[in-house]
Design a protein around this motif. Structure first.
Motif, mmCIF file in Angstrom:
data_model
loop_
_atom_site.group_PDB
_atom_site.id
_atom_site.type_symbol
_atom_site.label_atom_id
_atom_site.label_comp_id
_atom_site.label_asym_id
_atom_site.label_seq_id
_atom_site.Cartn_x
_atom_site.Cartn_y
_atom_site.Cartn_z
ATOM 1 N N GLN A 105 1.404 54.669 29.469
ATOM 2 C CA GLN A 105 0.671 54.737 28.214
ATOM 3 C C GLN A 105 1.114 53.616 27.267
ATOM 4 O O GLN A 105 0.283 52.988 26.614
ATOM 5 C CB GLN A 105 0.891 56.105 27.566
ATOM 6 N N ARG A 106 2.395 53.343 27.191
ATOM 7 C CA ARG A 106 2.900 52.257 26.347
ATOM 8 C C ARG A 106 2.366 50.909 26.818
ATOM 9 O O ARG A 106 1.954 50.071 26.017
ATOM 10 C CB ARG A 106 4.428 52.235 26.367
ATOM 11 N N HIS A 107 2.391 50.710 28.119
ATOM 12 C CA HIS A 107 1.903 49.453 28.678
ATOM 13 C C HIS A 107 0.411 49.272 28.365
ATOM 14 O O HIS A 107 -0.032 48.188 27.970
ATOM 15 C CB HIS A 107 2.138 49.431 30.191
ATOM 16 N N PHE A 108 -0.360 50.324 28.521
ATOM 17 C CA PHE A 108 -1.789 50.271 28.217
ATOM 18 C C PHE A 108 -2.015 49.976 26.735
ATOM 19 O O PHE A 108 -2.887 49.181 26.379
ATOM 20 C CB PHE A 108 -2.464 51.587 28.607
ATOM 21 N N ALA A 109 -1.234 50.591 25.861
ATOM 22 C CA ALA A 109 -1.359 50.358 24.419
ATOM 23 C C ALA A 109 -1.050 48.904 24.078
ATOM 24 O O ALA A 109 -1.744 48.290 23.250
ATOM 25 C CB ALA A 109 -0.441 51.299 23.647
ATOM 26 N N LEU A 110 -0.032 48.324 24.706
ATOM 27 C CA LEU A 110 0.295 46.913 24.477
ATOM 28 C C LEU A 110 -0.848 45.999 24.927
ATOM 29 O O LEU A 110 -1.217 45.060 24.219
ATOM 30 C CB LEU A 110 1.583 46.535 25.205
ATOM 31 N N GLN A 111 -1.398 46.289 26.087
ATOM 32 C CA GLN A 111 -2.509 45.485 26.584
ATOM 33 C C GLN A 111 -3.720 45.588 25.650
ATOM 34 O O GLN A 111 -4.393 44.598 25.370
ATOM 35 C CB GLN A 111 -2.921 45.924 27.990
ATOM 36 N N LEU A 112 -3.986 46.788 25.172
ATOM 37 C CA LEU A 112 -5.110 47.002 24.270
ATOM 38 C C LEU A 112 -4.924 46.239 22.962
ATOM 39 O O LEU A 112 -5.850 45.598 22.468
ATOM 40 C CB LEU A 112 -5.272 48.496 23.988
ATOM 41 N N ASN A 113 -3.720 46.259 22.416
ATOM 42 C CA ASN A 113 -3.431 45.518 21.188
ATOM 43 C C ASN A 113 -3.597 44.016 21.387
ATOM 44 O O ASN A 113 -4.141 43.318 20.524
ATOM 45 C CB ASN A 113 -2.023 45.832 20.678
ATOM 46 N N GLU A 114 -3.133 43.504 22.512
ATOM 47 C CA GLU A 114 -3.275 42.080 22.799
ATOM 48 C C GLU A 114 -4.746 41.692 22.915
ATOM 49 O O GLU A 114 -5.176 40.654 22.405
ATOM 50 C CB GLU A 114 -2.537 41.717 24.093
ATOM 51 N N GLU A 115 -5.537 42.539 23.560
ATOM 52 C CA GLU A 115 -6.965 42.262 23.706
ATOM 53 C C GLU A 115 -7.663 42.278 22.350
ATOM 54 O O GLU A 115 -8.521 41.441 22.076
ATOM 55 C CB GLU A 115 -7.607 43.294 24.645
ATOM 56 N N ARG A 116 -7.285 43.194 21.490
ATOM 57 C CA ARG A 116 -7.866 43.249 20.142
ATOM 58 C C ARG A 116 -7.534 41.973 19.361
ATOM 59 O O ARG A 116 -8.390 41.421 18.674
ATOM 60 C CB ARG A 116 -7.338 44.461 19.376
ATOM 61 N N LYS A 117 -6.291 41.500 19.477
ATOM 62 C CA LYS A 117 -5.896 40.266 18.799
ATOM 63 C C LYS A 117 -6.727 39.094 19.304
ATOM 64 O O LYS A 117 -7.198 38.266 18.520
ATOM 65 C CB LYS A 117 -4.408 39.970 19.029
ATOM 66 N N ARG A 118 -6.906 39.009 20.623
ATOM 67 C CA ARG A 118 -7.699 37.926 21.207
ATOM 68 C C ARG A 118 -9.143 37.970 20.695
ATOM 69 O O ARG A 118 -9.730 36.944 20.370
ATOM 70 C CB ARG A 118 -7.704 38.009 22.732
ATOM 71 N N GLN A 119 -9.707 39.176 20.623
ATOM 72 C CA GLN A 119 -11.084 39.306 20.147
ATOM 73 C C GLN A 119 -11.207 38.891 18.686
ATOM 74 O O GLN A 119 -12.166 38.224 18.299
ATOM 75 C CB GLN A 119 -11.581 40.738 20.329
ATOM 76 N N LYS A 120 -10.239 39.268 17.855
ATOM 77 C CA LYS A 120 -10.270 38.875 16.445
ATOM 78 C C LYS A 120 -10.171 37.366 16.310
ATOM 79 O O LYS A 120 -10.859 36.758 15.494
ATOM 80 C CB LYS A 120 -9.139 39.547 15.674
ATOM 81 N N GLU A 121 -9.302 36.729 17.093
ATOM 82 C CA GLU A 121 -9.155 35.279 17.046
ATOM 83 C C GLU A 121 -10.439 34.600 17.507
ATOM 84 O O GLU A 121 -10.861 33.601 16.925
ATOM 85 C CB GLU A 121 -7.986 34.830 17.921
ATOM 86 N N ARG A 122 -11.064 35.152 18.535
ATOM 87 C CA ARG A 122 -12.302 34.578 19.043
ATOM 88 C C ARG A 122 -13.387 34.652 17.969
ATOM 89 O O ARG A 122 -14.153 33.713 17.772
ATOM 90 C CB ARG A 122 -12.755 35.333 20.293
ATOM 91 N N VAL A 123 -13.449 35.758 17.238
ATOM 92 C CA VAL A 123 -14.423 35.900 16.164
ATOM 93 C C VAL A 123 -14.130 34.884 15.065
ATOM 94 O O VAL A 123 -15.037 34.232 14.550
ATOM 95 C CB VAL A 123 -14.424 37.336 15.601
ATOM 96 N N ARG A 124 -12.880 34.724 14.703
ATOM 97 C CA ARG A 124 -12.517 33.738 13.677
ATOM 98 C C ARG A 124 -12.906 32.334 14.118
ATOM 99 O O ARG A 124 -13.447 31.551 13.346
ATOM 100 C CB ARG A 124 -11.017 33.784 13.393
ATOM 101 N N ASP A 125 -12.594 32.000 15.370
ATOM 102 C CA ASP A 125 -12.928 30.676 15.884
ATOM 103 C C ASP A 125 -14.434 30.453 15.838
ATOM 104 O O ASP A 125 -14.903 29.389 15.452
ATOM 105 C CB ASP A 125 -12.420 30.497 17.322
#
Length: 107
Positions: A32-52
């Motif tokens: 569950q912790r590993h999945f939560a970390l992956q999910l947070n990283e994906e959210r960060k990538r999506q936010k950066e992609r939107v900003r770009d």
């Protein structure tokens, strides 16, 4: 009945069995912790992609506005006649653009 050697081996393996049991109990938590970390990283990538994308869109819009601004400025300096030039006249086509006709529809 157990032999003394079997008893010693069993006692020696108790620590290994405890570790295995501990890992099995903690496995869902770690998963569950590993999945939560992956999910947070994906959210960060999506936010950066939107900003770009937003920044690129703003840059493109600014460039278009600058081009339009230059075109308007050139038309204003060109003359006071709001009527579009006839198609065959030199005023209707730019020197480097043969065959292209620009008509001011805003006037």
């Amino acid at each position: 009945m157990l032999k003394p050697v079997d008893l010693q081996q069993s006692i020696a393996q108790i620590h290994v069995a405890e570790k295995i049991q501990q890992v099995q109990q903690q496995h869902p938590d770690m998963q569950q912790r590993h999945f939560a970390l992956q999910l947070n990283e994906e959210r960060k990538r999506q936010k950066e992609r939107v900003r770009d994308t937003d920044e690129a869109e703003l840059l493109r819009l600014r460039e278009e506005e600058e081009r339009e601004g230059r075109g308007r400025k050139g038309r204003r300096e060109g003359g006071d006649n709001p009527q579009p030039a006839p198609e065959g006249s030199p005023a209707a086509t730019a020197p480097g653009e043969k065959g292209k006709v620009h008509i001011d529809i805003k006037a």
